[in-house]
Design a protein around this motif. Structure first.
Motif, mmCIF file in Angstrom:
data_model
loop_
_atom_site.group_PDB
_atom_site.id
_atom_site.type_symbol
_atom_site.label_atom_id
_atom_site.label_comp_id
_atom_site.label_asym_id
_atom_site.label_seq_id
_atom_site.Cartn_x
_atom_site.Cartn_y
_atom_site.Cartn_z
ATOM 1 N N GLY A 597 -10.613 -19.792 -13.236
ATOM 2 C CA GLY A 597 -9.731 -20.737 -13.902
ATOM 3 C C GLY A 597 -8.440 -20.050 -14.288
ATOM 4 O O GLY A 597 -8.435 -18.847 -14.571
ATOM 5 N N MET A 598 -7.345 -20.798 -14.281
ATOM 6 C CA MET A 598 -6.031 -20.219 -14.558
ATOM 7 C C MET A 598 -5.344 -20.972 -15.688
ATOM 8 O O MET A 598 -5.174 -22.198 -15.623
ATOM 9 C CB MET A 598 -5.161 -20.268 -13.297
ATOM 10 C CG MET A 598 -3.794 -19.620 -13.453
ATOM 11 S SD MET A 598 -2.861 -19.642 -11.888
ATOM 12 C CE MET A 598 -2.392 -21.388 -11.810
ATOM 13 N N ALA A 599 -4.955 -20.240 -16.724
ATOM 14 C CA ALA A 599 -4.205 -20.818 -17.833
ATOM 15 C C ALA A 599 -2.715 -20.709 -17.534
ATOM 16 O O ALA A 599 -2.190 -19.605 -17.352
ATOM 17 C CB ALA A 599 -4.534 -20.082 -19.132
ATOM 18 N N VAL A 600 -2.045 -21.839 -17.445
ATOM 19 C CA VAL A 600 -0.608 -21.875 -17.166
ATOM 20 C C VAL A 600 0.159 -21.690 -18.468
ATOM 21 O O VAL A 600 -0.168 -22.310 -19.485
ATOM 22 C CB VAL A 600 -0.226 -23.211 -16.502
ATOM 23 C CG1 VAL A 600 1.274 -23.302 -16.274
ATOM 24 C CG2 VAL A 600 -0.978 -23.371 -15.180
ATOM 25 N N THR A 601 1.176 -20.823 -18.437
ATOM 26 C CA THR A 601 1.912 -20.497 -19.672
ATOM 27 C C THR A 601 3.424 -20.581 -19.479
ATOM 28 O O THR A 601 4.176 -19.919 -20.186
ATOM 29 C CB THR A 601 1.536 -19.085 -20.167
ATOM 30 O OG1 THR A 601 1.863 -18.121 -19.159
ATOM 31 C CG2 THR A 601 0.064 -18.995 -20.508
ATOM 32 N N LEU A 602 3.878 -21.390 -18.538
ATOM 33 C CA LEU A 602 5.316 -21.496 -18.291
ATOM 34 C C LEU A 602 6.090 -21.894 -19.536
ATOM 35 O O LEU A 602 7.248 -21.502 -19.716
ATOM 36 C CB LEU A 602 5.580 -22.542 -17.201
ATOM 37 C CG LEU A 602 5.163 -22.215 -15.769
ATOM 38 C CD1 LEU A 602 5.492 -23.386 -14.873
ATOM 39 C CD2 LEU A 602 5.864 -20.955 -15.289
ATOM 40 N N ASP A 603 5.458 -22.686 -20.394
ATOM 41 C CA ASP A 603 6.144 -23.279 -21.535
ATOM 42 C C ASP A 603 6.197 -22.374 -22.751
ATOM 43 O O ASP A 603 6.824 -22.719 -23.757
ATOM 44 C CB ASP A 603 5.471 -24.597 -21.921
ATOM 45 C CG ASP A 603 3.981 -24.421 -22.202
ATOM 46 O OD1 ASP A 603 3.339 -23.589 -21.525
ATOM 47 O OD2 ASP A 603 3.458 -25.109 -23.105
ATOM 48 N N ILE A 604 5.550 -21.213 -22.702
ATOM 49 C CA ILE A 604 5.491 -20.380 -23.917
ATOM 50 C C ILE A 604 6.006 -18.970 -23.643
ATOM 51 O O ILE A 604 5.616 -18.024 -24.310
ATOM 52 C CB ILE A 604 4.070 -20.323 -24.489
ATOM 53 C CG1 ILE A 604 3.057 -19.867 -23.435
ATOM 54 C CG2 ILE A 604 3.666 -21.674 -25.046
ATOM 55 C CD1 ILE A 604 1.651 -19.732 -23.985
ATOM 56 N N GLY A 605 6.917 -18.836 -22.664
ATOM 57 C CA GLY A 605 7.464 -17.528 -22.343
ATOM 58 C C GLY A 605 8.622 -17.155 -23.239
ATOM 59 O O GLY A 605 8.959 -17.840 -24.201
ATOM 60 N N ASP A 606 9.253 -16.038 -22.903
ATOM 61 C CA ASP A 606 10.374 -15.518 -23.673
ATOM 62 C C ASP A 606 11.355 -14.887 -22.696
ATOM 63 O O ASP A 606 10.989 -14.002 -21.924
ATOM 64 C CB ASP A 606 9.890 -14.479 -24.685
ATOM 65 C CG ASP A 606 10.973 -14.066 -25.669
ATOM 66 O OD1 ASP A 606 12.067 -13.677 -25.211
ATOM 67 O OD2 ASP A 606 10.722 -14.102 -26.887
ATOM 68 N N GLU A 607 12.589 -15.352 -22.736
ATOM 69 C CA GLU A 607 13.590 -14.860 -21.790
ATOM 70 C C GLU A 607 13.779 -13.349 -21.883
ATOM 71 O O GLU A 607 13.951 -12.668 -20.874
ATOM 72 C CB GLU A 607 14.928 -15.562 -22.044
ATOM 73 C CG GLU A 607 16.061 -15.050 -21.167
ATOM 74 C CD GLU A 607 17.375 -15.773 -21.429
ATOM 75 O OE1 GLU A 607 18.427 -15.180 -21.141
ATOM 76 O OE2 GLU A 607 17.346 -16.926 -21.920
#
Length: 737
Positions: A597-607
């Motif tokens: 299973g893969m947890a997507v974290t595109l929305d909680i990154g940091d530039e």
């Protein structure tokens, strides 16, 4: 912006400081001590596994083909001396290469005996002058130099050759074994008659069985099995020396993964293993239930506790030739938590993990009163061969201890405990800036043709370091200067590629092997940043890792749940190729394996920071995956939308998705970060809208004949906003090959 190189150097600094805070055992010698010829092995490498890594470092500087003379003339002893400190040890064995002419095409023979006679020569090998001395003189120099540094020398006689006469193995009674003894006695050093100890061991085995533990057709070099036997015999002899306190416990030894406060996996047999006296009855007792087994001829044992329901605390008692009692043992759910710095990232910022500290960490730590969540945190450790022991302890989660818990693991465990109501054990084996190949066994890597370039590159670095002592000497001198300074700067980086977390198998050997086959439910994994440069190999790497661990644990296809890399780096205003996007695509390929299973974290990154502070959502999303897969809660929405197929209709592209829950959702306005292109693959931003709650329609007046669509295809697609009704983000994708 946190520089990944700074993280690598910080990890190296802490490793260096920790290593130098405890004594080091340096091993010097020839190919019977350290050997890299196929089918052959020296005793020095397996000897490492007999020492407690919490108390001593073991550095094997022996090298094939060297004699007591050439180990000095090639500068190898100078390199050891540059690193040697008071309280260290030097274990030396020479003799196999000291015979023969002193001035031939190798120029390695020493004069026979222990005297002070010399012979001046002009070497045939390089035309340089040299004063050749006796075998005993060279040993005495090593002994004296060691003692002058405040370290302890231990001299061994050379191992016997596999040569038999009249039914008995031949023994060296008046040659190098005698001279080694005399040299040690003259300088007041400890002497071990290793030659006789091994001959006494080989004799009852007989010629045929002894030959089987030597390399085929070779009477000098043991095979791996022979090296293991030799190391075991030597370890037993070292119990009578000043090294005794640094060896693994005798009587009954069990690795540190078994300790007070540990959590055992519920409803499954839990393996217990260790070492005791050979052919000894071993009994494990928990709550009055006993199971038993017998140790093998080398003293190794494994015993499986019967499945237990969640609960505790229990007392676990194991008896053999000695006894171990483990208190406050809980039974619940156990997960291995591994990867690089985002898994190593702790709840609070600490001296060792300066880069850590989650969002609102003070409140989180103060509220972390969950004593039935326990973590075994493995010490950062890299090794050449699989090790039996790792430094670490089990710790209960309280506001006083939680700051040093892996943040992702803690938030994952907190959610599991909330949903399941049982104790949760976390085995955290993580290392900042590590690559995936560092966590895979050498055997598995060797069986993957696609990964040969990684193995070849590592071997090139390894051989270069092994053959040239200059870098090790330079490192020792630099460390001397650093230790004498205020130590405000970083410690010098160690040049040994075996101490580089980017290299194949080193972390598997040091951190994973010691905890196999501890009872677990599954694995959570957060890694990938350090494989950006080899992302084309990442599908093969991650598949190899998953299958390797599953095979070695022997628990079938246990859940392997991982985190896709978050948004990072500068936002671009136009569609473009992206290294991070292709890395995320490589990560997603592992979903083809069962129970992943893969947890997507595109929305909680940091530039600007490769370590996002929001680890709460990471842990929660991993827990959703676990609830769905590991615990059969099929009502749990565990994934965001995943692209399934596309259709081209009337100048627009229709996208279909799995895992939409009650429907697709555009968070905070119109859909964003969709790009479209024709056959020319020139992507432009597209108009995208949700149709009938289960499809996305993508088009652009600039592309009247669309062929391909990309979504969130960027290093930092922070504006991407396709969700399902549960609020979980869609995974990035592309339809172009």
């Amino acid at each position: 912006m946190l520089n990944p190189l700074r993280l690598i150097l910080a990890c190296c600094t802490f490793l260096t400081a920790a290593a130098w805070a405890k004594p080091t055992l340096y091993i010097i010698g020839d190919s019977t001590v350290r050997n890299h010829t196929a089918g052959q092995k020296g005793w020095g490498d397996p000897l490492v596994a007999h020492f407690d890594p919490a108390g001593i470092e073991v550095v094997n500087r022996a090298i094939g083909g060297r004699s007591s003379r050439t180990f000095l003339t090639e500068g190898r002893w100078d390199a050891v001396m540059a690193n040697l400190r008071a309280g260290d040890f030097v274990l030396m064995q020479f003799g196999h290469n000291d015979g023969g002419p002193i001035n031939d095409d190798r120029c390695r023979a020493s004069l026979k005996g222990t005297g002070d006679e010399t012979e001046d020569i002009i070497r045939k090998t390089d035309g340089k002058p040299e004063t050749v001395r006796s075998y005993g003189w060279y040993l005495r120099k090593y002994i004296a130099d060691t003692k002058e540094k405040g370290a302890t020398p231990i001299v061994l006689s050379p191992i016997p050759r596999n040569i038999w006469k009249g039914g008995s193995i031949t023994r060296d009674t008046d040659g190098y074994s005698l001279w080694a003894r005399q040299s040690a006695e003259k300088e007041g050093a400890t002497f071990i008659d290793f030659h006789s100890l091994l001959a006494d061991r080989y004799q009852p085995l007989g010629k045929e069985r002894t030959t089987a533990i030597f390399a085929p057709g070779d009477h000098t070099h043991p095979a791996p099995a022979g090296a293991e036997l030799n190391a075991s015999v030597l370890a037993n002899a070292l119990l009578k020396t000043d090294l005794a306190d640094h060896l693994l416990a005798t009587g009954l030894w069990m690795p540190r993964i078994f300790g007070d406060g540990m959590v055992l996996q519920r409803d499954k047999a839990n393996p217990l293993w260790g070492k005791t006296a050979p052919d000894t009855l071993v009994v494990a007792s928990i709550d009055g239930d006993n199971v038993s087994t017998k140790s093998d001829e080398d003293g190794n044992f494994r015993i499986d506790l019967p499945p237990l329901p969640a609960g505790g605390p229990h007392v676990l008692k194991v008896t053999g030739a000695g006894e171990r009692t483990f208190k406050d043992v809980l039974v619940g759910e156990v997960w291995l938590c591994s990867g690089q710095s985002n898994m190593d990232f702790t709840l609070a910022k600490t001296a060792k993990r300066y880069f850590a500290g989650v969002t609102d960490w003070e409140r989180e730590v103060a509220a972390a009163d969950h004593p039935r969540i326990r973590e075994f945190k493995a010490e950062w450790t890299m090794r050449e061969d699989p090790q039996p022991e790792i430094e670490g302890t089990w710790t209960a989660c309280t506001p006083q201890t939680a700051g040093d818990f892996s943040a992702v693991a803690y938030f994952f465990a907190r959610e599991l405990q909330k949903e399941l109501g049982v104790p949760v054990g976390l085995i955290t084996c993580a290392y900042g800036a590590s690559t995936a190949e560092a966590w895979i066994s050498s055997d598995k890597l060797a069986g993957e043709p696609a990964l040969k370039p990684l193995r070849d590159a590592f071997r090139t670095k390894f051989i270069a370091y092994r053959d040239d002592p200059a870098s090790f000497e330079k490192y020792g001198n630099a460390m001397t200067r650093w230790l004498a300074s205020d130590r405000k700067g970083r410690a010098p980086a160690h040049p040994d590629p075996l101490r580089d977390q980017h290299n194949p198998a080193v972390l598997f050997n040091g951190m994973i092997a010691p905890v196999i086959p501890y009872g677990i439910r599954g694995v959570i994994w957060y890694q990938g940043e350090s494989n950006g440069g080899t992302r084309q190999l990442y599908p093969a790497l991650q598949r190899a890792l998953v299958t390797d661990w599953r095979t070695r644990w022997g628990l079938g296809d246990f859940p392997f749940l991982y985190v896709q890399l978050a948004s990072h780096k500068a936002v671009k205003d136009q569609p473009a190729d992206s290294s991070l996007a292709t890395m995320r695509e490589a990560q997603a390929s592992t979903l083809a394996l069962p129970h992943t299973g893969m947890a997507v974290t595109l929305d909680i990154g940091d530039e600007k920071d490769v370590h996002p502070r929001n680890k709460q959502d990471v842990g929660l999303r991993l827990a959703r995956l676990a609830m769905y897969d590991a615990y059969g809660r099929k009502d749990v929405i565990h994934s965001g939308p995943v692209f399934r197929m596309s259709e081209i209709e009337d100048g627009r592209v229709v996208l279909h998705f799995d895992h939409i829950a009650d429907g697709l959702v555009a968070k905070d306005g119109a859909l964003r970060h969709f790009a479209i292109a024709g056959d020319d693959r020139k992507f432009v931003w597209a108009d995208a809208e949700i149709e009938d709650g289960d499809k996305v329609i993508v088009s652009s007046p600039e592309v009247p004949r669309p062929a391909y669509v990309r979504y969130a295809w960027a290093d930092n697609p922070s504006s991407a906003n396709l969700r399902n009704s549960a609020g979980l983000p869609a995974a990035p994708f592309r339809t172009d090959p």
